[in-house]
Write a protein that holds these residues in place. Structure first.
Motif, short mmCIF file in Angstrom:
data_model
loop_
_atom_site.label_atom_id
_atom_site.label_comp_id
_atom_site.label_asym_id
_atom_site.label_seq_id
_atom_site.Cartn_x
_atom_site.Cartn_y
_atom_site.Cartn_z
N GLU A 256 0.84 -1.20 0.00
CA GLU A 256 0.00 0.00 0.00
C GLU A 256 0.88 1.25 0.00
O GLU A 256 0.66 2.19 -0.77
CB GLU A 256 -0.92 0.00 1.22
N SER A 257 1.85 1.27 0.88
CA SER A 257 2.76 2.42 0.97
C SER A 257 3.56 2.58 -0.32
O SER A 257 3.81 3.71 -0.76
CB SER A 257 3.70 2.24 2.16
N LEU A 258 3.95 1.46 -0.91
CA LEU A 258 4.72 1.50 -2.15
C LEU A 258 3.93 2.17 -3.26
O LEU A 258 4.45 3.00 -4.01
CB LEU A 258 5.12 0.07 -2.55
N VAL A 259 2.65 1.81 -3.38
CA VAL A 259 1.80 2.41 -4.42
C VAL A 259 1.68 3.91 -4.21
O VAL A 259 1.77 4.70 -5.16
CB VAL A 259 0.41 1.74 -4.41
N VAL A 260 1.47 4.32 -2.97
CA VAL A 260 1.33 5.75 -2.67
C VAL A 260 2.61 6.49 -3.03
O VAL A 260 2.57 7.56 -3.67
CB VAL A 260 1.00 5.95 -1.18
N GLU A 261 3.77 5.95 -2.65
CA GLU A 261 5.04 6.60 -2.94
C GLU A 261 5.27 6.70 -4.45
O GLU A 261 5.75 7.72 -4.95
CB GLU A 261 6.19 5.83 -2.28
N ALA A 262 4.94 5.63 -5.16
CA ALA A 262 5.13 5.62 -6.61
C ALA A 262 4.24 6.67 -7.28
O ALA A 262 4.68 7.42 -8.16
CB ALA A 262 4.84 4.24 -7.18
N GLN A 263 2.99 6.74 -6.86
CA GLN A 263 2.06 7.70 -7.45
C GLN A 263 2.48 9.13 -7.15
O GLN A 263 2.31 10.03 -7.98
CB GLN A 263 0.64 7.42 -6.95
N GLU A 264 3.05 9.34 -5.97
CA GLU A 264 3.51 10.69 -5.60
C GLU A 264 4.69 11.14 -6.46
O GLU A 264 4.92 12.34 -6.62
CB GLU A 264 3.90 10.72 -4.12
N THR A 265 5.43 10.18 -7.03
CA THR A 265 6.54 10.53 -7.91
C THR A 265 6.11 10.57 -9.38
O THR A 265 6.96 10.72 -10.26
CB THR A 265 7.70 9.52 -7.75
N GLY A 266 4.81 10.41 -9.63
CA GLY A 266 4.29 10.53 -10.99
C GLY A 266 4.22 9.23 -11.76
O GLY A 266 3.99 9.24 -12.97
N ILE A 267 4.39 8.09 -11.09
CA ILE A 267 4.33 6.79 -11.76
C ILE A 267 2.93 6.24 -11.63
O ILE A 267 2.42 6.06 -10.52
CB ILE A 267 5.36 5.81 -11.15
N ASP A 268 2.29 5.98 -12.75
CA ASP A 268 0.90 5.51 -12.77
C ASP A 268 0.87 4.00 -12.55
O ASP A 268 1.08 3.21 -13.48
CB ASP A 268 0.25 5.87 -14.10
N VAL A 269 0.63 3.59 -11.33
CA VAL A 269 0.59 2.17 -11.00
C VAL A 269 -0.42 1.96 -9.87
O VAL A 269 -0.59 2.83 -9.01
CB VAL A 269 1.99 1.65 -10.58
N SER A 270 -1.10 0.84 -9.89
CA SER A 270 -2.08 0.53 -8.86
C SER A 270 -1.64 -0.69 -8.07
O SER A 270 -0.78 -1.47 -8.51
CB SER A 270 -3.45 0.25 -9.49
N LYS A 271 -2.28 -0.88 -6.91
CA LYS A 271 -1.96 -2.05 -6.10
C LYS A 271 -2.33 -3.33 -6.83
O LYS A 271 -1.63 -4.34 -6.74
CB LYS A 271 -2.70 -1.98 -4.76
N GLN A 272 -3.43 -3.29 -7.61
CA GLN A 272 -3.86 -4.46 -8.37
C GLN A 272 -2.81 -4.84 -9.41
O GLN A 272 -2.52 -6.02 -9.63
CB GLN A 272 -5.21 -4.22 -9.04
N GLU A 273 -2.23 -3.83 -10.08
CA GLU A 273 -1.19 -4.11 -11.08
C GLU A 273 0.02 -4.79 -10.44
O GLU A 273 0.60 -5.72 -11.00
CB GLU A 273 -0.76 -2.81 -11.76
N LEU A 274 0.39 -4.31 -9.26
CA LEU A 274 1.53 -4.92 -8.57
C LEU A 274 1.19 -6.35 -8.14
O LEU A 274 2.03 -7.25 -8.26
CB LEU A 274 1.92 -4.08 -7.36
N SER A 275 -0.02 -6.55 -7.64
CA SER A 275 -0.43 -7.89 -7.23
C SER A 275 -0.44 -8.85 -8.41
O SER A 275 -0.01 -10.01 -8.30
CB SER A 275 -1.81 -7.84 -6.58
N ASP A 276 -0.92 -8.36 -9.56
CA ASP A 276 -0.95 -9.21 -10.76
C ASP A 276 0.47 -9.56 -11.21
O ASP A 276 0.74 -10.70 -11.61
CB ASP A 276 -1.68 -8.48 -11.89
N ALA A 277 1.37 -8.58 -11.14
CA ALA A 277 2.75 -8.83 -11.56
C ALA A 277 3.41 -9.87 -10.67
O ALA A 277 4.15 -10.75 -11.15
CB ALA A 277 3.55 -7.53 -11.54
N VAL A 278 3.14 -9.79 -9.38
CA VAL A 278 3.71 -10.75 -8.44
C VAL A 278 3.14 -12.14 -8.66
O VAL A 278 3.87 -13.14 -8.67
CB VAL A 278 3.45 -10.30 -6.99
#
Length: 261
Positions: free
Chosen positions: A183-205
């Motif tokens: 959850e924190s990772l997604v928030v940090e990534a979005q704050e740096t302008g990277i368009d990614v969701s928790k679902q995308e990360l879960s799917d990748a894993v």
């Protein structure tokens, strides 16, 4: 039967072996065997071509990526890339032969390139060696799924995915702790302008097979971070990215950069 001829750089070879064995006295037969190896293999590293000593696991499936890096480097004009496993053995029953071959090859190669996908195996020992003097200045590391866990280090979605892999396959974390960190990772990534969701990360894993996951200890992450701070670390996720990651390694030139220091 006469022994091998004495190479012109015999003193340098003796110094490299002395460093590898911490001053251990050699028998005459052992010295002859080492000189025979040096006469056969080291001349390939003393030509105008730029030589690349490629480190990594020889076990399947990791060896395929090791060969990928070797092949990418050999595509370069004026390059000679090799792995230790393709070279002859010395034949030393009493001595730690790996140490001797490693130090000789690393001493004479222009660059050392390490490919990492796990925190077990011989390549881990090699990582400890190349992160120290005298090899650090000419070494580069290509760790799979590595990302230093700070948002300032994210340079795109692949970095975030790599960070998610590190979290998901960390055996020291509980499931709840992993969920919180993702959850924190997604928030940090979005704050740096990277368009990614928790679902995308879960799917990748979840798409990564259980036998194809990467988990590094904190010690290894720190070693990678040291190389990263010196601009000599390029993470990758898939094999196509690994081919691109090889670009961080300097191309052939008359004198490698580390010789100028």
């Amino acid at each position: 039967m006469t022994g091998p001829s004495l190479p012109p750089n015999a003193r340098e070879i003796e110094d490299a072996v002395d460093e590898a064995l911490h001053g251990l006295e050699l028998d005459p037969d052992e010295t002859a065997a080492i000189l025979g190896f040096a006469n056969e293999e080291l001349p390939h590293l003393q030509t105008p071509e730029t030589s690349y000593y490629v480190l990594g696991s020889y076990r399947d499936p990791y060896v395929r990526r090791l060969r990928t890096v070797e092949n990418e480097l050999n595509k370069r004009l004026g390059a000679y890339a090799f792995v230790m496993g393709d070279l002859q053995e010395i034949g030393l029953d009493r001595l730690p032969e790996f140490r001797i071959r490693f130090h000789l090859l690393a001493s004479y190669a222009d660059y050392v390139v390490g490919v990492y996908e796990q925190d077990a195996g011989g390549e881990v020992t090699e990582l400890g060696k190349i992160s120290e003097t005298p090899y650090f200045d000419k070494s580069y590391v290509l760790p799979r799924d590595y990302c230093w866990m700070t948002s300032a280090n994210f340079d795109g979605k692949p970095d975030v995915v790599a960070a998610a892999m590190t979290i998901s396959y960390n055996a020291d974390l509980t499931d709840d702790e992993k969920a919180d960190k993702l959850e924190s990772l997604v928030v940090e990534a979005q704050e740096t302008g990277i368009d990614v969701s928790k679902q995308e990360l879960s799917d990748a894993v979840s798409e990564r097979e259980d036998n194809d996951t990467v988990s590094y200890s904190w010690v290894h992450l720190n070693e990678f971070r040291l190389f990263e701070l010196h601009d000599r670390c390029q993470p990758w996720v898939g094999e196509s990215e690994l081919r691109d990651a090889v670009g961080i390694v300097p191309k052939p030139r008359t004198h490698p950069e580390w010789e100028d220091k």
